[in-house]
Structure formats: C-alpha cells, structure tokens
Design a protein around this motif. Structure first.
Motif, PDB file in Angstrom:
ATOM      1  N   TYR A 194      49.366  30.521  37.921  1.00 51.48           N
ATOM      2  CA  TYR A 194      48.252  31.351  38.371  1.00 51.48           C
ATOM      3  C   TYR A 194      48.141  31.266  39.886  1.00 51.48           C
ATOM      4  CZ  TYR A 194      46.681  32.266  33.648  1.00 51.48           C
ATOM      5  OH  TYR A 194      46.606  32.711  32.352  1.00 51.48           O
ATOM      6  N   TYR A 195      48.054  32.452  40.500  1.00 54.03           N
ATOM      7  CA  TYR A 195      48.000  32.561  41.943  1.00 54.03           C
ATOM      8  C   TYR A 195      46.678  33.182  42.391  1.00 54.03           C
ATOM      9  CZ  TYR A 195      53.075  31.926  41.733  1.00 54.03           C
ATOM     10  OH  TYR A 195      54.342  31.444  41.498  1.00 54.03           O
ATOM     11  N   CYS A 196      46.149  32.636  43.447  1.00 51.54           N
ATOM     12  CA  CYS A 196      44.997  33.199  44.128  1.00 51.54           C
ATOM     13  C   CYS A 196      45.510  34.062  45.274  1.00 51.54           C
ATOM     14  CB  CYS A 196      44.151  32.049  44.655  1.00 51.54           C
ATOM     15  SG  CYS A 196      42.835  32.490  45.767  1.00 51.54           S
ATOM     16  N   ALA A 197      44.843  35.184  45.542  1.00 52.77           N
ATOM     17  CA  ALA A 197      45.290  36.069  46.611  1.00 52.77           C
ATOM     18  C   ALA A 197      44.095  36.694  47.315  1.00 52.77           C
ATOM     19  CB  ALA A 197      46.189  37.166  46.043  1.00 52.77           C
ATOM     20  N   ALA A 198      44.293  37.018  48.574  1.00 53.36           N
ATOM     21  CA  ALA A 198      43.240  37.636  49.389  1.00 53.36           C
ATOM     22  C   ALA A 198      43.697  39.004  49.868  1.00 53.36           C
ATOM     23  CB  ALA A 198      42.908  36.754  50.580  1.00 53.36           C
ATOM     24  N   ARG A 199      42.794  39.959  49.770  1.00 53.00           N
ATOM     25  CA  ARG A 199      43.040  41.318  50.273  1.00 53.00           C
ATOM     26  C   ARG A 199      42.098  41.536  51.436  1.00 53.00           C
ATOM     27  NH1 ARG A 199      44.895  46.422  49.668  1.00 53.00           N
ATOM     28  NH2 ARG A 199      43.432  48.168  49.642  1.00 53.00           N
ATOM     29  N   THR A 200      42.624  41.707  52.623  1.00 50.71           N
ATOM     30  CA  THR A 200      41.768  41.796  53.803  1.00 50.71           C
ATOM     31  C   THR A 200      41.231  43.203  54.039  1.00 50.71           C
ATOM     32  OG1 THR A 200      43.724  42.094  55.197  1.00 50.71           O
ATOM     33  CG2 THR A 200      42.895  39.844  54.922  1.00 50.71           C
ATOM     34  N   ARG A 201      41.876  44.220  53.469  1.00 48.73           N
ATOM     35  CA  ARG A 201      41.322  45.570  53.601  1.00 48.73           C
ATOM     36  C   ARG A 201      40.149  45.706  52.642  1.00 48.73           C
ATOM     37  NH1 ARG A 201      44.850  50.631  53.047  1.00 48.73           N
ATOM     38  NH2 ARG A 201      42.917  51.480  53.883  1.00 48.73           N
ATOM     39  N   PRO A 202      39.053  46.323  53.093  1.00 48.66           N
ATOM     40  CA  PRO A 202      37.848  46.433  52.263  1.00 48.66           C
ATOM     41  C   PRO A 202      37.919  47.576  51.261  1.00 48.66           C
ATOM     42  CG  PRO A 202      37.430  47.409  54.391  1.00 48.66           C
ATOM     43  CD  PRO A 202      38.815  46.827  54.470  1.00 48.66           C
ATOM     44  N   VAL A 203      39.049  47.684  50.592  1.00 47.64           N
ATOM     45  CA  VAL A 203      39.264  48.732  49.593  1.00 47.64           C
ATOM     46  C   VAL A 203      39.741  48.044  48.321  1.00 47.64           C
ATOM     47  CG1 VAL A 203      40.549  50.806  48.973  1.00 47.64           C
ATOM     48  CG2 VAL A 203      39.863  50.421  51.358  1.00 47.64           C
ATOM     49  N   TRP A 204      39.146  48.395  47.204  1.00 49.85           N
ATOM     50  CA  TRP A 204      39.465  47.736  45.937  1.00 49.85           C
ATOM     51  C   TRP A 204      40.942  47.905  45.592  1.00 49.85           C
ATOM     52  CZ3 TRP A 204      36.938  44.275  43.355  1.00 49.85           C
ATOM     53  CH2 TRP A 204      37.267  43.983  42.035  1.00 49.85           C
ATOM     54  N   GLY A 205      41.558  46.843  45.122  1.00 52.68           N
ATOM     55  CA  GLY A 205      42.950  46.916  44.733  1.00 52.68           C
ATOM     56  C   GLY A 205      43.287  45.857  43.707  1.00 52.68           C
ATOM     57  N   THR A 206      44.244  46.175  42.822  1.00 49.27           N
ATOM     58  CA  THR A 206      44.669  45.234  41.793  1.00 49.27           C
ATOM     59  C   THR A 206      46.177  45.083  41.711  1.00 49.27           C
ATOM     60  OG1 THR A 206      44.646  46.955  40.101  1.00 49.27           O
ATOM     61  CG2 THR A 206      42.615  45.692  40.395  1.00 49.27           C
ATOM     62  N   SER A 207      46.884  45.631  42.656  1.00 48.39           N
ATOM     63  CA  SER A 207      48.342  45.507  42.670  1.00 48.39           C
ATOM     64  C   SER A 207      48.751  44.384  43.614  1.00 48.39           C
ATOM     65  CB  SER A 207      48.983  46.811  43.126  1.00 48.39           C
ATOM     66  OG  SER A 207      48.677  47.854  42.230  1.00 48.39           O
ATOM     67  N   THR A 208      49.854  43.719  43.265  1.00 48.25           N
ATOM     68  CA  THR A 208      50.273  42.572  44.067  1.00 48.25           C
ATOM     69  C   THR A 208      50.536  42.966  45.519  1.00 48.25           C
ATOM     70  OG1 THR A 208      52.567  42.925  43.364  1.00 48.25           O
ATOM     71  CG2 THR A 208      51.263  41.344  42.104  1.00 48.25           C
ATOM     72  N   PHE A 209      51.103  44.154  45.744  1.00 48.92           N
ATOM     73  CA  PHE A 209      51.453  44.554  47.104  1.00 48.92           C
ATOM     74  C   PHE A 209      50.233  44.823  47.969  1.00 48.92           C
ATOM     75  CE2 PHE A 209      50.429  49.034  47.043  1.00 48.92           C
ATOM     76  CZ  PHE A 209      50.550  49.405  45.718  1.00 48.92           C
ATOM     77  N   GLU A 210      49.055  44.916  47.364  1.00 49.96           N
ATOM     78  CA  GLU A 210      47.834  45.197  48.116  1.00 49.96           C
ATOM     79  C   GLU A 210      47.177  43.933  48.666  1.00 49.96           C
ATOM     80  OE1 GLU A 210      45.865  49.086  46.215  1.00 49.96           O
ATOM     81  OE2 GLU A 210      46.130  47.476  44.749  1.00 49.96           O
ATOM     82  N   TYR A 211      47.709  42.779  48.319  1.00 52.51           N
ATOM     83  CA  TYR A 211      47.131  41.513  48.748  1.00 52.51           C
ATOM     84  C   TYR A 211      47.991  40.871  49.832  1.00 52.51           C
ATOM     85  CZ  TYR A 211      43.594  41.824  45.195  1.00 52.51           C
ATOM     86  OH  TYR A 211      42.501  42.237  44.458  1.00 52.51           O
ATOM     87  N   ASN A 212      47.307  40.446  50.900  1.00 55.59           N
ATOM     88  CA  ASN A 212      47.997  39.988  52.096  1.00 55.59           C
ATOM     89  C   ASN A 212      48.398  38.521  52.053  1.00 55.59           C
ATOM     90  OD1 ASN A 212      45.558  41.810  52.612  1.00 55.59           O
ATOM     91  ND2 ASN A 212      46.864  42.329  54.346  1.00 55.59           N
ATOM     92  N   TYR A 213      47.542  37.709  51.448  1.00 54.02           N
ATOM     93  CA  TYR A 213      47.765  36.267  51.489  1.00 54.02           C
ATOM     94  C   TYR A 213      47.751  35.700  50.074  1.00 54.02           C
ATOM     95  CZ  TYR A 213      46.687  36.859  56.412  1.00 54.02           C
ATOM     96  OH  TYR A 213      46.695  37.276  57.713  1.00 54.02           O
ATOM     97  N   TRP A 214      48.608  34.689  49.878  1.00 51.14           N
ATOM     98  CA  TRP A 214      48.792  34.105  48.558  1.00 51.14           C
ATOM     99  C   TRP A 214      48.779  32.586  48.628  1.00 51.14           C
ATOM    100  CZ3 TRP A 214      49.409  37.055  44.124  1.00 51.14           C
ATOM    101  CH2 TRP A 214      49.536  38.434  44.327  1.00 51.14           C
ATOM    102  N   GLY A 215      48.271  31.980  47.569  1.00 50.53           N
ATOM    103  CA  GLY A 215      48.373  30.539  47.439  1.00 50.53           C
ATOM    104  C   GLY A 215      49.709  30.154  46.828  1.00 50.53           C
ATOM    105  N   GLN A 216      49.880  28.862  46.626  1.00 48.24           N
ATOM    106  CA  GLN A 216      51.164  28.361  46.124  1.00 48.24           C
ATOM    107  C   GLN A 216      51.240  28.402  44.594  1.00 48.24           C
ATOM    108  OE1 GLN A 216      48.645  26.456  46.871  1.00 48.24           O
ATOM    109  NE2 GLN A 216      48.533  25.029  45.132  1.00 48.24           N
ATOM    110  N   GLY A 217      50.107  28.599  43.949  1.00 43.45           N
ATOM    111  CA  GLY A 217      50.067  28.694  42.500  1.00 43.45           C
ATOM    112  C   GLY A 217      49.736  27.380  41.817  1.00 43.45           C
TER     113      GLY A 217
END
Length: 124
Positions: free
Chosen positions: A94-117
């Motif tokens: 399980y990975y945590c991710a952050a999306r810095t653009r203030p637009v809703w998104g659920t695709s992996t490519f829409e998230y800028n930063y990721w944890g190590q899992g």
C-alpha cells in the motif's frame, strides 16, 4: 520536495482490521489531495481511496467501498486508511501519494509524490 512515510502494515487474518498511516513532510500538506494506492504481485498499481485537502470529499474503489475509510489530520500532516473486514485479495503493498494540483484525481499518473509503501498481507 515532499516526503511521505507509510506505516501500519502487517500480517492479519481475514476479517481483521488494520490502520495505515502516512506522515508527510517538506511541503504544504493541507493543500494536497492525498491518495492511497496498492499493488499486488504481478498486477498494476491501483487506486484505493483519496481525500480532498479539507477532508470533505472522499472517494473509494468499488472493491473497498464500505470497508475502508480514508481520513486526514492536517495539524499532524498525516493521512490514514482504516481497513476493516480485510480479505485475502486485499493483500498488496500500500502506497500513500500526494497530488499537488487542486483538481480531483484517482489515476497514478496524477500524483506527484509517493511513499515507499507498506506491506499488508491477509491470510485466509
């Protein structure tokens, strides 16, 4: 640069619960859409849940709806994933991710930063 660190994974039995945490640092956490994703062996990474910056809006994959709950504490720069009624098919990293653009998104490519899992294993 945003750093994300997940914790709380482990080995549990079917029907058990776990709570994952993701601590953020190095950015403006309260402005980000936060998401949880998972990746099982041999499968693509998939969306699990997301939460808006305010916590008012949440979204879930159909496979976890009604069992998982995403929440956040902006004062602690932390997002959580409460997982109840776990099933063997929930086994994944399980990975945590952050999306810095203030637009809703659920695709992996829409998230800028990721944890190590963090590994979650559910035995039957």
């Amino acid at each position: 640069q945003v750093q994300l660190v997940e914790s709380g994974g482990g080995l549990v039995q079917a029907g058990d619960s776990l709570r994952l945490s993701c601590a953020a640092s190095g950015g403006t956490f309260s402005r980000y859409i936060m998401g949880w994703f998972r990746q099982a062996p041999g499968k693509e990474r998939e969306f699990v849940a997301a939460i808006s910056w305010s916590g008012v809006t949440t979204g879930y994959a159909d496979s976890v709806k009604g069992r998982f709950t995403i929440s956040r504490d902006n004062a602690k720069n932390t997002v959580y994933l409460q997982m109840n009624s776990l099933k063997p098919e929930d086994t994944a990293v399980y990975y945590c991710a952050a999306r810095t653009r203030p637009v809703w998104g659920t695709s992996t490519f829409e998230y800028n930063y990721w944890g190590q899992g963090t590994q979650v294993t559910v035995s039957s």
